[in-house]
Design a protein around this motif. Structure first.
Motif, mmCIF file in Angstrom:
data_model
loop_
_atom_site.group_PDB
_atom_site.id
_atom_site.type_symbol
_atom_site.label_atom_id
_atom_site.label_comp_id
_atom_site.label_asym_id
_atom_site.label_seq_id
_atom_site.Cartn_x
_atom_site.Cartn_y
_atom_site.Cartn_z
ATOM 1 N N ARG A 296 18.911 11.842 32.700
ATOM 2 C CA ARG A 296 18.286 13.155 32.862
ATOM 3 C C ARG A 296 17.453 13.515 31.630
ATOM 4 O O ARG A 296 16.311 13.978 31.736
ATOM 5 C CB ARG A 296 19.336 14.238 33.111
ATOM 6 C CG ARG A 296 19.895 14.233 34.515
ATOM 7 C CD ARG A 296 20.768 15.466 34.771
ATOM 8 N NE ARG A 296 22.020 15.442 34.015
ATOM 9 C CZ ARG A 296 23.133 14.845 34.430
ATOM 10 N NH1 ARG A 296 23.163 14.230 35.595
ATOM 11 N NH2 ARG A 296 24.224 14.873 33.692
ATOM 12 N N ALA A 297 18.000 13.293 30.457
ATOM 13 C CA ALA A 297 17.285 13.613 29.222
ATOM 14 C C ALA A 297 16.037 12.745 29.076
ATOM 15 O O ALA A 297 14.978 13.254 28.684
ATOM 16 C CB ALA A 297 18.211 13.427 28.015
ATOM 17 N N ALA A 298 16.152 11.477 29.394
ATOM 18 C CA ALA A 298 14.981 10.587 29.310
ATOM 19 C C ALA A 298 13.912 11.042 30.287
ATOM 20 O O ALA A 298 12.718 11.062 29.951
ATOM 21 C CB ALA A 298 15.397 9.150 29.604
ATOM 22 N N GLY A 299 14.291 11.432 31.495
ATOM 23 C CA GLY A 299 13.342 11.924 32.480
ATOM 24 C C GLY A 299 12.594 13.143 31.976
ATOM 25 O O GLY A 299 11.375 13.260 32.151
ATOM 26 N N SER A 300 13.309 14.049 31.316
ATOM 27 C CA SER A 300 12.676 15.240 30.753
ATOM 28 C C SER A 300 11.680 14.863 29.675
ATOM 29 O O SER A 300 10.570 15.407 29.602
ATOM 30 C CB SER A 300 13.720 16.176 30.153
ATOM 31 O OG SER A 300 14.553 16.690 31.162
ATOM 32 N N ARG A 301 12.058 13.928 28.827
ATOM 33 C CA ARG A 301 11.168 13.502 27.742
ATOM 34 C C ARG A 301 9.901 12.864 28.296
ATOM 35 O O ARG A 301 8.802 13.126 27.834
ATOM 36 C CB ARG A 301 11.869 12.521 26.813
ATOM 37 C CG ARG A 301 13.097 13.066 26.128
ATOM 38 C CD ARG A 301 12.722 13.885 24.890
ATOM 39 N NE ARG A 301 13.853 14.601 24.359
ATOM 40 C CZ ARG A 301 14.691 14.135 23.436
ATOM 41 N NH1 ARG A 301 14.535 12.927 22.964
ATOM 42 N NH2 ARG A 301 15.689 14.880 23.007
ATOM 43 N N PHE A 302 10.063 11.990 29.314
ATOM 44 C CA PHE A 302 8.902 11.340 29.899
ATOM 45 C C PHE A 302 8.014 12.356 30.618
ATOM 46 O O PHE A 302 6.789 12.251 30.568
ATOM 47 C CB PHE A 302 9.326 10.234 30.881
ATOM 48 C CG PHE A 302 9.851 9.006 30.189
ATOM 49 C CD1 PHE A 302 9.134 8.366 29.195
ATOM 50 C CD2 PHE A 302 11.081 8.480 30.553
ATOM 51 C CE1 PHE A 302 9.616 7.227 28.563
ATOM 52 C CE2 PHE A 302 11.584 7.347 29.939
ATOM 53 C CZ PHE A 302 10.846 6.724 28.937
ATOM 54 N N SER A 303 8.608 13.362 31.228
ATOM 55 C CA SER A 303 7.838 14.406 31.915
ATOM 56 C C SER A 303 6.993 15.214 30.915
ATOM 57 O O SER A 303 5.893 15.642 31.251
ATOM 58 C CB SER A 303 8.757 15.373 32.653
ATOM 59 O OG SER A 303 9.441 14.710 33.682
ATOM 60 N N GLU A 304 7.549 15.406 29.742
ATOM 61 C CA GLU A 304 6.836 16.183 28.709
ATOM 62 C C GLU A 304 5.671 15.404 28.130
ATOM 63 O O GLU A 304 4.804 15.974 27.492
ATOM 64 C CB GLU A 304 7.801 16.597 27.590
ATOM 65 C CG GLU A 304 8.860 17.579 28.052
ATOM 66 C CD GLU A 304 9.941 17.804 27.007
ATOM 67 O OE1 GLU A 304 9.839 17.248 25.893
ATOM 68 O OE2 GLU A 304 10.900 18.532 27.323
ATOM 69 N N GLY A 305 5.679 14.092 28.335
ATOM 70 C CA GLY A 305 4.556 13.264 27.870
ATOM 71 C C GLY A 305 4.807 12.755 26.522
ATOM 72 O O GLY A 305 4.170 12.394 25.693
#
Length: 85
Positions: free
Chosen positions: A76-85
């Motif tokens: 979940r945290a990695a997904g958020s980081r990737f979404s933020e760019g």
């Protein structure tokens, strides 16, 4: 060529030591090709009549559940980081 999944395969050992009455410390040592050593101690209940392999097995089941939750949170945290760019 070696199977790439072999790098992810873990070798795990666990050893229970009696602690306070009704408790134990289980020492866990794990390693794989990417992580040479991961070691820690965890406290678990040691019920009357239980033998060390029972306590070690119980600790490993608890550990498996904890790591599944940790893996899900990391994803979940990695997904958020990737979404933020």
């Amino acid at each position: 060529m070696a199977n790439p999944n072999e790098q992810l395969r873990w070798l795990v050992t666990a050893r229970a030591r009696p602690g306070e009455p009704g408790a134990a410390t289980v020492s866990v040592l794990a390693r794989n090709a990417l992580v040479p050593e991961l070691a820690f101690d965890m406290s678990v209940d040691w019920h009357a009549g239980a033998e060390a392999p029972d306590v070690e097995g119980r600790a490993l089941v608890i550990l498996a559940m904890l790591f599944k939750e940790l893996a899900a949170e990391c994803e979940r945290a990695a997904g958020s980081r990737f979404s933020e760019g």
